[in-house]
Design a protein around this motif. Structure first.
Motif, PDB file in Angstrom:
ATOM      1  N   GLU A 242      33.934  40.590  37.347  1.00 48.72           N
ATOM      2  CA  GLU A 242      32.609  40.499  37.803  1.00 48.72           C
ATOM      3  C   GLU A 242      32.728  39.324  38.859  1.00 48.72           C
ATOM      4  O   GLU A 242      31.927  39.648  40.050  1.00 48.72           O
ATOM      5  CB  GLU A 242      31.654  39.843  36.685  1.00 48.72           C
ATOM      6  CG  GLU A 242      31.417  41.079  35.782  1.00 48.72           C
ATOM      7  CD  GLU A 242      30.760  42.281  36.386  1.00 48.72           C
ATOM      8  OE1 GLU A 242      29.860  41.885  37.529  1.00 48.72           O
ATOM      9  OE2 GLU A 242      30.842  43.274  36.023  1.00 48.72           O
ATOM     10  N   SER A 243      33.454  38.455  38.790  1.00 45.05           N
ATOM     11  CA  SER A 243      33.569  37.291  39.841  1.00 45.05           C
ATOM     12  C   SER A 243      34.295  37.799  41.079  1.00 45.05           C
ATOM     13  O   SER A 243      33.605  37.567  42.249  1.00 45.05           O
ATOM     14  CB  SER A 243      34.499  36.160  39.434  1.00 45.05           C
ATOM     15  OG  SER A 243      34.621  35.404  40.427  1.00 45.05           O
ATOM     16  N   LYS A 245      34.237  40.911  42.069  1.00 45.70           N
ATOM     17  CA  LYS A 245      33.037  41.849  42.570  1.00 45.70           C
ATOM     18  C   LYS A 245      32.115  41.202  43.417  1.00 45.70           C
ATOM     19  O   LYS A 245      31.682  41.707  44.339  1.00 45.70           O
ATOM     20  CB  LYS A 245      32.245  42.658  41.466  1.00 45.70           C
ATOM     21  CG  LYS A 245      33.330  43.700  40.752  1.00 45.70           C
ATOM     22  CD  LYS A 245      32.304  44.473  39.533  1.00 45.70           C
ATOM     23  CE  LYS A 245      33.196  45.341  38.763  1.00 45.70           C
ATOM     24  NZ  LYS A 245      32.433  45.935  37.652  1.00 45.70           N
ATOM     25  N   MET A 246      31.730  39.924  42.942  1.00 49.37           N
ATOM     26  CA  MET A 246      30.707  39.147  43.761  1.00 49.37           C
ATOM     27  C   MET A 246      31.416  38.664  44.951  1.00 49.37           C
ATOM     28  O   MET A 246      30.770  38.905  46.083  1.00 49.37           O
ATOM     29  CB  MET A 246      30.325  37.940  42.899  1.00 49.37           C
ATOM     30  CG  MET A 246      29.290  38.246  41.720  1.00 49.37           C
ATOM     31  SD  MET A 246      27.896  38.744  42.320  1.00 49.37           S
ATOM     32  CE  MET A 246      27.198  37.633  43.210  1.00 49.37           C
ATOM     33  N   GLU A 247      32.540  38.575  44.908  1.00 49.58           N
ATOM     34  CA  GLU A 247      33.236  37.975  46.387  1.00 49.58           C
ATOM     35  C   GLU A 247      33.431  39.323  47.246  1.00 49.58           C
ATOM     36  O   GLU A 247      33.233  39.265  48.349  1.00 49.58           O
ATOM     37  CB  GLU A 247      34.648  37.392  45.926  1.00 49.58           C
ATOM     38  CG  GLU A 247      34.864  36.439  45.279  1.00 49.58           C
ATOM     39  CD  GLU A 247      36.372  36.006  45.133  1.00 49.58           C
ATOM     40  OE1 GLU A 247      37.112  36.495  45.525  1.00 49.58           O
ATOM     41  OE2 GLU A 247      36.525  34.947  44.159  1.00 49.58           O
ATOM     42  N   ARG A 249      31.297  41.869  47.163  1.00 51.20           N
ATOM     43  CA  ARG A 249      29.811  42.142  47.693  1.00 51.20           C
ATOM     44  C   ARG A 249      29.705  41.448  48.899  1.00 51.20           C
ATOM     45  O   ARG A 249      28.978  41.917  49.843  1.00 51.20           O
ATOM     46  CB  ARG A 249      29.049  42.029  46.696  1.00 51.20           C
ATOM     47  CG  ARG A 249      28.940  42.993  45.442  1.00 51.20           C
ATOM     48  CD  ARG A 249      28.132  42.579  44.236  1.00 51.20           C
ATOM     49  NE  ARG A 249      28.505  43.488  43.106  1.00 51.20           N
ATOM     50  CZ  ARG A 249      28.076  43.194  41.927  1.00 51.20           C
ATOM     51  NH1 ARG A 249      26.994  42.070  41.843  1.00 51.20           N
ATOM     52  NH2 ARG A 249      28.180  44.070  41.010  1.00 51.20           N
ATOM     53  N   ASN A 250      29.906  40.042  48.711  1.00 48.66           N
ATOM     54  CA  ASN A 250      29.550  39.124  49.962  1.00 48.66           C
ATOM     55  C   ASN A 250      30.168  39.432  51.156  1.00 48.66           C
ATOM     56  O   ASN A 250      29.649  39.428  52.367  1.00 48.66           O
ATOM     57  CB  ASN A 250      30.282  37.640  49.647  1.00 48.66           C
ATOM     58  CG  ASN A 250      29.691  36.688  50.438  1.00 48.66           C
ATOM     59  OD1 ASN A 250      28.527  36.268  50.674  1.00 48.66           O
ATOM     60  ND2 ASN A 250      30.761  36.040  51.445  1.00 48.66           N
TER      61      ASN A 250
END
Length: 322
Positions: A242-243, A245-247, A249-250
């Motif tokens: 999840e972490s 994925k957030m990177e 997405r950014n």
């Protein structure tokens, strides 16, 4: 809990195969009674040549072994090596109607794609039912697009049981909602039939060509990008927590990163992830004696189960064996 799965040897394995089924096999063989086969008979629906058929089958066996299939922990065989399944398919075909088969989503989809359908392609769900029912299967990992075929299997089993008495277990589908359908380079479901696959055992140059060929919209480097509907993100996220994925997405939402760089990052991720598997596959493929011994062992285990099921079916439908 007996789990059964199979993958067609119609070319090199791709990311859709891996994330929808194969990645889970190590867990299945440790926690369950795993039955796994190379579906060479199903692959005949897209037949090109005898040489390709043989090579693809051998390659698929090597692929599975390299990716962690342990013949001491599961039953692993080539579909055509268990003739009991094809005989069973004929008996099962009496428990489904032509109108039902005409409604098969995968059949209609291939026709819509311009593929000229053979009778084998039409009959595919019945052979799939035999694959499942011959081994007293409890659960079948399937993609969303294959769920209907499993429903056909259950319908066939219920009709046969109703007519001839309790014979077959009713298998349940196992669908991972997040990874059941992996998009191909064109955004459609990743499939060899559509020519949109990313094959992780390809040589690096060819693998790069596949990744760089992913279809994108026209958003430029200095524009924000919609990661939710982007194939690059959808594929890359399969490798990430999840972490991470957030990177990722950014990088899509904040202007400054182009699609070319996003594709290169995906390629690097694929190469890093599959590097140990690729090395193991080279070792296995160079030892055909080992591969053949593994398949003989798996075939014996599979036939031992299927022959008992088939004998029961023969008796119930009145088939005499001379």
């Amino acid at each position: 809990m007996r789990i059964l799965t199979g993958v067609q040897p119609s070319g090199k394995l791709h990311l859709g195969n891996y994330f929808s089924v194969i990645r889970k096999l190590a867990k299945y063989q440790n926690d369950s009674d795993l039955y796994c086969f190379v579906a060479d008979l199903h692959a005949l629906t897209t037949f090109s040549s005898a040489k390709n058929q043989k090579d693809n089958t051998y390659d698929a066996v090597c692929d599975f072994l390299a990716l962690g299939i342990d013949p001491d922990k599961c039953s692993f065989w080539i579909q055509s090596s268990v003739p009991e399944v094809t005989e069973l398919a004929w008996y099962l075909s009496m428990s489904i109607t032509v109108p039902q088969l005409q409604l098969a989503h995968s059949f209609k989809d291939k026709v819509a794609k311009g593929i000229t359908p053979s009778a084998g392609l039409f009959f595919y769900p019945v052979l799939m039912a035999a694959d499942i029912l011959a081994f007293e299967t409890d659960r079948v990992p399937v993609g969303k697009d294959q769920k209907q075929h499993l429903e056909y299997t259950r319908d066939i089993a219920e009709r046969f049981n109703s007519q001839y008495g309790e014979t077959f277990k009713l298998p349940d589908p196992e669908i991972d909602e997040e990874t059941a359908i992996v998009p191909g380079t064109d955004g459609s479901k990743m499939s060899k039939s559509y020519g949109n696959t990313i094959n992780f055992f390809d040589e690096e140059k060819k693998l790069k060509k596949s990744v760089m060929g992913i279809v994108t919209d026209s958003a430029g480097v200095d524009e924000a990008k919609d990661y939710k509907n982007n194939v690059i993100y959808q594929i890359h996220s399969l490798f990430l927590d999840e972490s991470q994925k957030m990177e990722l997405r950014n990088k899509f939402e904040v202007p400054g990163t182009g699609y070319g760089d996003l594709k290169k990052a995906l390629l690097e991720r694929i190469l890093d992830y599959f590097s140990p598997f690729r090395a193991e596959r080279e070792r296995i493929a160079a030892d055909p004696a080992y591969v053949n011994s593994v398949m003989r062992k798996g075939t014996d285990k599979a036939r031992n189960v299927a022959s008992k099921v088939l004998e029961s079916v023969r008796s119930k439908v009145g088939i005499l064996r001379g």
